[in-house]
Design a protein around this motif. Structure first.
Motif, mmCIF file in Angstrom:
data_model
loop_
_atom_site.group_PDB
_atom_site.id
_atom_site.type_symbol
_atom_site.label_atom_id
_atom_site.label_comp_id
_atom_site.label_asym_id
_atom_site.label_seq_id
_atom_site.Cartn_x
_atom_site.Cartn_y
_atom_site.Cartn_z
ATOM 1 N N GLN A 144 5.260 7.665 12.257
ATOM 2 C CA GLN A 144 6.265 8.379 11.465
ATOM 3 C C GLN A 144 5.599 9.109 10.296
ATOM 4 O OE1 GLN A 144 8.843 5.108 10.462
ATOM 5 N NE2 GLN A 144 9.950 5.182 12.408
ATOM 6 N N GLN A 145 4.585 8.487 9.725
ATOM 7 C CA GLN A 145 3.851 9.120 8.623
ATOM 8 C C GLN A 145 3.111 10.368 9.099
ATOM 9 O OE1 GLN A 145 1.538 5.744 7.379
ATOM 10 N NE2 GLN A 145 3.059 5.048 5.889
ATOM 11 N N VAL A 146 2.595 10.328 10.333
ATOM 12 C CA VAL A 146 1.964 11.528 10.905
ATOM 13 C C VAL A 146 2.987 12.654 10.976
ATOM 14 C CG1 VAL A 146 0.927 12.545 12.962
ATOM 15 C CG2 VAL A 146 0.216 10.270 12.225
ATOM 16 N N ASP A 147 4.189 12.340 11.455
ATOM 17 C CA ASP A 147 5.237 13.361 11.570
ATOM 18 C C ASP A 147 5.596 13.943 10.199
ATOM 19 O OD1 ASP A 147 5.365 13.080 14.327
ATOM 20 O OD2 ASP A 147 6.958 11.582 14.253
ATOM 21 N N THR A 148 5.619 13.079 9.190
ATOM 22 C CA THR A 148 5.901 13.557 7.829
ATOM 23 C C THR A 148 4.810 14.503 7.350
ATOM 24 O OG1 THR A 148 7.083 11.509 7.287
ATOM 25 C CG2 THR A 148 6.288 12.840 5.438
ATOM 26 N N MET A 149 3.566 14.173 7.676
ATOM 27 C CA MET A 149 2.444 15.043 7.297
ATOM 28 C C MET A 149 2.555 16.406 7.996
ATOM 29 S SD MET A 149 0.392 13.448 5.162
ATOM 30 C CE MET A 149 0.089 11.778 4.563
ATOM 31 N N ILE A 150 2.973 16.383 9.250
ATOM 32 C CA ILE A 150 3.162 17.633 9.994
ATOM 33 C C ILE A 150 4.262 18.470 9.339
ATOM 34 C CG2 ILE A 150 3.897 18.642 12.194
ATOM 35 C CD1 ILE A 150 2.619 16.145 13.550
ATOM 36 N N THR A 151 5.366 17.815 8.979
ATOM 37 C CA THR A 151 6.474 18.503 8.313
ATOM 38 C C THR A 151 6.022 19.092 6.975
ATOM 39 O OG1 THR A 151 8.090 17.010 9.339
ATOM 40 C CG2 THR A 151 8.809 18.211 7.378
ATOM 41 N N ASN A 152 5.151 18.354 6.279
ATOM 42 C CA ASN A 152 4.646 18.819 4.985
ATOM 43 C C ASN A 152 3.554 19.879 5.115
ATOM 44 O OD1 ASN A 152 6.352 17.177 3.520
ATOM 45 N ND2 ASN A 152 4.876 15.518 3.301
ATOM 46 N N GLY A 171 -0.343 9.691 20.421
ATOM 47 C CA GLY A 171 0.750 10.664 20.456
ATOM 48 C C GLY A 171 0.870 11.429 19.159
ATOM 49 N N GLY A 172 0.696 10.729 18.031
ATOM 50 C CA GLY A 172 0.748 11.385 16.729
ATOM 51 C C GLY A 172 -0.386 12.364 16.539
ATOM 52 N N VAL A 173 -1.582 11.974 17.019
ATOM 53 C CA VAL A 173 -2.734 12.881 16.936
ATOM 54 C C VAL A 173 -2.465 14.155 17.722
ATOM 55 C CG1 VAL A 173 -5.172 13.168 17.540
ATOM 56 C CG2 VAL A 173 -4.391 11.017 16.542
ATOM 57 N N LYS A 174 -1.873 14.006 18.913
ATOM 58 C CA LYS A 174 -1.572 15.190 19.740
ATOM 59 C C LYS A 174 -0.533 16.082 19.068
ATOM 60 C CE LYS A 174 -0.428 16.758 24.391
ATOM 61 N NZ LYS A 174 0.427 17.844 23.904
ATOM 62 N N ARG A 175 0.476 15.469 18.450
ATOM 63 C CA ARG A 175 1.499 16.270 17.767
ATOM 64 C C ARG A 175 0.879 17.055 16.610
ATOM 65 N NH1 ARG A 175 4.237 11.482 18.550
ATOM 66 N NH2 ARG A 175 4.173 10.856 16.357
ATOM 67 N N ALA A 176 -0.038 16.416 15.899
ATOM 68 C CA ALA A 176 -0.728 17.112 14.806
ATOM 69 C C ALA A 176 -1.530 18.284 15.347
ATOM 70 C CB ALA A 176 -1.624 16.141 14.049
ATOM 71 N N LYS A 177 -2.276 18.052 16.413
ATOM 72 C CA LYS A 177 -3.082 19.115 17.011
ATOM 73 C C LYS A 177 -2.205 20.256 17.508
ATOM 74 C CE LYS A 177 -6.893 19.405 18.173
ATOM 75 N NZ LYS A 177 -7.990 20.216 17.572
ATOM 76 N N ASP A 178 -1.080 19.921 18.125
ATOM 77 C CA ASP A 178 -0.155 20.948 18.613
ATOM 78 C C ASP A 178 0.396 21.791 17.464
ATOM 79 O OD1 ASP A 178 -0.531 20.089 21.199
ATOM 80 O OD2 ASP A 178 1.339 18.941 21.318
ATOM 81 N N ALA A 179 0.443 21.195 16.275
ATOM 82 C CA ALA A 179 0.916 21.918 15.089
ATOM 83 C C ALA A 179 -0.222 22.653 14.386
ATOM 84 C CB ALA A 179 1.573 20.935 14.117
ATOM 85 N N ILE A 210 -8.858 13.988 18.789
ATOM 86 C CA ILE A 210 -9.421 14.024 17.432
ATOM 87 C C ILE A 210 -10.552 15.048 17.358
ATOM 88 C CG2 ILE A 210 -8.744 11.677 16.856
ATOM 89 C CD1 ILE A 210 -11.638 10.828 17.447
ATOM 90 N N ASP A 211 -10.788 15.563 16.161
ATOM 91 C CA ASP A 211 -11.811 16.591 15.948
ATOM 92 C C ASP A 211 -13.110 16.022 15.407
ATOM 93 O OD1 ASP A 211 -10.308 19.412 16.204
ATOM 94 O OD2 ASP A 211 -8.951 17.931 15.338
ATOM 95 N N ALA A 212 -13.047 14.859 14.756
ATOM 96 C CA ALA A 212 -14.240 14.282 14.147
ATOM 97 C C ALA A 212 -13.999 12.801 13.911
ATOM 98 C CB ALA A 212 -14.561 14.985 12.832
ATOM 99 N N TYR A 213 -15.098 12.078 13.679
ATOM 100 C CA TYR A 213 -15.013 10.618 13.505
ATOM 101 C C TYR A 213 -16.131 10.155 12.589
ATOM 102 C CZ TYR A 213 -15.737 5.690 14.966
ATOM 103 O OH TYR A 213 -15.936 4.326 15.012
#
Length: 372
Positions: A96-104, A121-129, A144-147
């Motif tokens: 849910q926090q990932v989704d909030t970050m995407i919204t922000n 799933g959250g990582v993919k949603r972020a990437k899609d955004a 993910i892009d880096a680690y």
């Protein structure tokens, strides 16, 4: 206006419109390319999301968060904003926090996953955004892009070697208990692999547990069960994957009334763990210099937000279960014992003498040569 002049004006207007449209098209195309390549971001005025997994372990709030924030500020001339949230060991909350970050509309996201699989799933949603993701400390699944993390198998090897050193000739005189970390943490598996690569064949593993959620109280309950099953006098050592669990384990060992505590390992160099080492209750911890790890996460995040390459930072690559060739920075670790407290956590300014050597530990500190 005569016919010739009217035709000339129309021709000029048409040409100007064509040039304007071409310029607009070129600008749009250029913008699209910049967007596709990660460019077109603000300079230093970035919004960087930081998601940490829990607050049971002291390191996240005391070290990781302020160190990452400080490095990001240095890299962006104080112009970047860090948006922070802690999941408190709840994978659903973290998604849910990932989704909030995407919204922000953060420009990049640094994530230390509660559950490496559940976060995919959250990582993919972020990437899609269009938001790049840096996996911090734990290798999250998804694109993910880096680690950045520590060499986690080496952590286990360091712990295993220290336990063998402490046991000496008594390595097979009884049985050891292995208290591994949470199965939701991919690092715990690597710690266990590293430790077993050193310990197997050289000790007798009487009981082994994968401790739920890294909680000291769960490790305490597991240790009580191990003592009941094996007998308190049969346990010659305990492999504990971190300091928090070591505290719960030592409490159980004391409650069982052992004449002498067996050597217990740890990790994270938590203040309570360092104090137990000074007091002779815990044999060792793994000191992980948090500053280099935090710096690597901050540098990768800033570069990704600006559309820059990571070649100068990430010299190696790792594969996650879902993503191959992730640019990676691995930070080396140190075995922390009573003998090198001065040269590690004190020298690096992690703690002060006053913080470690409270009234309860003053005599032990004096005996260990830990004085101002």
């Amino acid at each position: 206006m005569n016919t010739r002049m009217r035709r000339a004006a129309v021709a000029v207007a048409a040409t100007a419109m064509a040039v304007s449209l071409a310029a607009c098209g070129s600008a749009k195309e250029s913008g699209d390319k910049a967007k596709d390549s990660g460019g077109g971001k603000k300079g230093d005025e970035l919004k960087i999301g930081l998601l940490l997994p829990e607050n049971q372990t002291a390191r996240y709030e005391k070290f990781d968060k302020p160190l990452i924030e400080k490095k990001i500020s240095e890299l962006t001339n104080g112009k970047a904003e860090v948006v922070y949230a802690n999941a408190k060991q709840d994978a659903t909350v973290q998604n849910q926090q990932v989704d909030t970050m995407i919204t922000n509309k953060v420009d990049v996201l640094i994530v230390d996953a509660v559950d490496s699989k559940a976060i995919a799933g959250g990582v993919k949603r972020a990437k899609d955004a269009g938001i790049p993701v840096v996996a911090f400390d734990r290798l999250a699944e998804g694109p993910i892009d880096a680690y950045t993390s520590f060499d986690n198998e080496e952590v286990g090897r360091v712990q295993g070697k220290a336990l063998l050193d402490a046991l000496g000739a008594n390595a097979k005189a009884g049985q050891i208990v292995m208290m591994n970390g949470a199965i939701t943490d991919p690092n715990a598996k690597l710690f266990k692999q590293g430790a077993k690569s050193v310990l197997e064949g050289k000790v007798n593993i009487g009981k082994e547990y994968d401790t739920k959620e890294w909680k000291p109280e769960n490790a305490n309950a597991n240790m009580e069960a191990a003592i009941s099953a094996l007998g308190k006098d049969k346990i010659v050592g305990v492999y504990s994957a971190n300091d928090g669990m070591a505290g719960g384990i030592i409490t159980a060992l004391k409650a069982a009334g052992l004449a002498k505590l067996p050597p217990v390992t740890g990790q994270d160099a938590e203040l309570a763990g360092v104090q137990r080492i000074v007091a002779g209750e815990q044999f060792m911890s793994v000191y992980k210099p948090y500053a280099p790890e935090a710096a690597a996460a901050a540098e990768m995040a800033v570069k990704l937000a600006k559309g820059e390459k990571l070649d100068a930072i990430a010299k190696s690559k790792v594969d996650s279960p879902t993503t191959k060739g992730v640019p990676t920075v691995l930070v080396p670790v140190v075995s922390l014992t009573k003998d090198n407290i001065k040269d590690t956590v004190l020298k690096d300014g992690v703690y002060t003498i006053d913080e470690i050597c409270t009234a309860k530990y003053k005599a032990a500190c004096d005996a260990a040569g830990l004085k101002k």
